[in-house]
Design a protein around this motif. Structure first.
Motif, PDB file in Angstrom:
ATOM      1  N   GLN A  15      40.545  23.940  93.829  1.00 58.08           N
ATOM      2  CA  GLN A  15      39.119  24.301  93.931  1.00 58.08           C
ATOM      3  C   GLN A  15      38.692  25.105  92.713  1.00 58.08           C
ATOM      4  O   GLN A  15      37.581  24.950  92.207  1.00 58.08           O
ATOM      5  N   CYS A  16      39.582  25.967  92.269  1.00 56.03           N
ATOM      6  CA  CYS A  16      39.268  26.805  91.102  1.00 56.03           C
ATOM      7  C   CYS A  16      39.055  25.950  89.852  1.00 56.03           C
ATOM      8  O   CYS A  16      38.173  26.236  89.045  1.00 56.03           O
ATOM      9  N   VAL A  17      39.841  24.908  89.717  1.00 51.95           N
ATOM     10  CA  VAL A  17      39.727  24.051  88.534  1.00 51.95           C
ATOM     11  C   VAL A  17      38.400  23.293  88.558  1.00 51.95           C
ATOM     12  O   VAL A  17      37.747  23.124  87.527  1.00 51.95           O
ATOM     13  N   GLU A  22      36.801  26.038  82.720  1.00 50.27           N
ATOM     14  CA  GLU A  22      37.077  26.706  81.444  1.00 50.27           C
ATOM     15  C   GLU A  22      38.058  27.858  81.613  1.00 50.27           C
ATOM     16  O   GLU A  22      38.567  28.399  80.633  1.00 50.27           O
ATOM     17  N   VAL A  23      38.304  28.244  82.851  1.00 46.82           N
ATOM     18  CA  VAL A  23      39.202  29.380  83.104  1.00 46.82           C
ATOM     19  C   VAL A  23      40.523  28.914  83.714  1.00 46.82           C
ATOM     20  O   VAL A  23      41.584  29.441  83.383  1.00 46.82           O
ATOM     21  N   PHE A  24      40.448  27.905  84.584  1.00 46.85           N
ATOM     22  CA  PHE A  24      41.652  27.451  85.296  1.00 46.85           C
ATOM     23  C   PHE A  24      42.030  26.036  84.869  1.00 46.85           C
ATOM     24  O   PHE A  24      41.171  25.186  84.678  1.00 46.85           O
ATOM     25  N   GLU A  25      43.299  25.823  84.775  1.00 45.70           N
ATOM     26  CA  GLU A  25      43.805  24.505  84.382  1.00 45.70           C
ATOM     27  C   GLU A  25      45.062  24.243  85.191  1.00 45.70           C
ATOM     28  O   GLU A  25      45.947  25.095  85.268  1.00 45.70           O
ATOM     29  N   LEU A  26      45.129  23.076  85.784  1.00 49.68           N
ATOM     30  CA  LEU A  26      46.277  22.752  86.627  1.00 49.68           C
ATOM     31  C   LEU A  26      47.136  21.723  85.905  1.00 49.68           C
ATOM     32  O   LEU A  26      46.646  20.699  85.445  1.00 49.68           O
ATOM     33  N   HIS A  27      48.416  22.029  85.805  1.00 46.68           N
ATOM     34  CA  HIS A  27      49.348  21.089  85.193  1.00 46.68           C
ATOM     35  C   HIS A  27      50.318  20.640  86.269  1.00 46.68           C
ATOM     36  O   HIS A  27      51.066  21.456  86.796  1.00 46.68           O
ATOM     37  N   GLU A  29      51.265  19.590  90.063  1.00 49.91           N
ATOM     38  CA  GLU A  29      50.697  19.974  91.345  1.00 49.91           C
ATOM     39  C   GLU A  29      50.634  21.469  91.572  1.00 49.91           C
ATOM     40  O   GLU A  29      49.800  21.952  92.307  1.00 49.91           O
ATOM     41  N   GLU A  30      51.519  22.224  90.944  1.00 45.53           N
ATOM     42  CA  GLU A  30      51.517  23.652  91.259  1.00 45.53           C
ATOM     43  C   GLU A  30      51.599  24.567  90.063  1.00 45.53           C
ATOM     44  O   GLU A  30      51.759  25.768  90.226  1.00 45.53           O
ATOM     45  N   ALA A  31      51.488  24.031  88.852  1.00 45.11           N
ATOM     46  CA  ALA A  31      51.546  24.896  87.678  1.00 45.11           C
ATOM     47  C   ALA A  31      50.128  25.214  87.234  1.00 45.11           C
ATOM     48  O   ALA A  31      49.477  24.432  86.553  1.00 45.11           O
ATOM     49  N   LEU A  32      49.641  26.349  87.677  1.00 47.58           N
ATOM     50  CA  LEU A  32      48.278  26.752  87.358  1.00 47.58           C
ATOM     51  C   LEU A  32      48.290  27.687  86.153  1.00 47.58           C
ATOM     52  O   LEU A  32      48.970  28.705  86.157  1.00 47.58           O
ATOM     53  N   LEU A  33      47.524  27.316  85.134  1.00 44.67           N
ATOM     54  CA  LEU A  33      47.329  28.200  83.987  1.00 44.67           C
ATOM     55  C   LEU A  33      45.922  28.760  84.076  1.00 44.67           C
ATOM     56  O   LEU A  33      45.010  28.086  84.536  1.00 44.67           O
ATOM     57  N   TYR A  34      45.738  29.992  83.640  1.00 49.89           N
ATOM     58  CA  TYR A  34      44.395  30.560  83.690  1.00 49.89           C
ATOM     59  C   TYR A  34      44.242  31.632  82.635  1.00 49.89           C
ATOM     60  O   TYR A  34      45.229  32.163  82.119  1.00 49.89           O
ATOM     61  N   ARG A  45      31.134  31.587  88.122  1.00 48.29           N
ATOM     62  CA  ARG A  45      31.996  30.456  88.473  1.00 48.29           C
ATOM     63  C   ARG A  45      33.328  30.951  89.031  1.00 48.29           C
ATOM     64  O   ARG A  45      33.864  30.377  89.985  1.00 48.29           O
ATOM     65  N   VAL A  46      33.856  32.013  88.425  1.00 52.21           N
ATOM     66  CA  VAL A  46      35.144  32.526  88.884  1.00 52.21           C
ATOM     67  C   VAL A  46      35.005  33.163  90.276  1.00 52.21           C
ATOM     68  O   VAL A  46      35.882  33.016  91.123  1.00 52.21           O
TER      69      VAL A  46
END
Ligand code: F3S
Length: 63
Positions: A15-17, A22-27, A29-34, A45-46
């Motif tokens: 949902q965050c992505v 521009e803040v959250f990126e999912l790589h 299924e479970e590797a979230l970069l932010y 947005r955040v």
């Protein structure tokens, strides 16, 4: 504003992505970069992303 995502809670719902790409990126299924230091123009947005996360993994540090 600073944010922390509790990655032990995050389950990759993305949902965050959708709400703040521009803040959250999912790589995968479970590797979230932010970006922990949220730019001012992304604050709303955040906040929406934090409210939308089904497991409340996004913690906001309001200044
Ligand atoms: Fe994780 Fe919540 Fe985003 S589960 S991928 S922080 S919507």
């Amino acid at each position: 504003m600073q944010i922390v995502v509790d990655l032990t809670r995050c389950q990759g719902y993305a949902q965050c992505v959708f709400l703040a790409p521009e803040v959250f990126e999912l790589h995968g299924e479970e590797a979230l970069l932010y970006n922990p230091a949220v730019p001012d123009d992304q604050l709303d947005r955040v906040r929406q992303a934090a409210a939308a996360c089904p497991v409340q993994a996004i913690l906001l540090g309001e200044e």
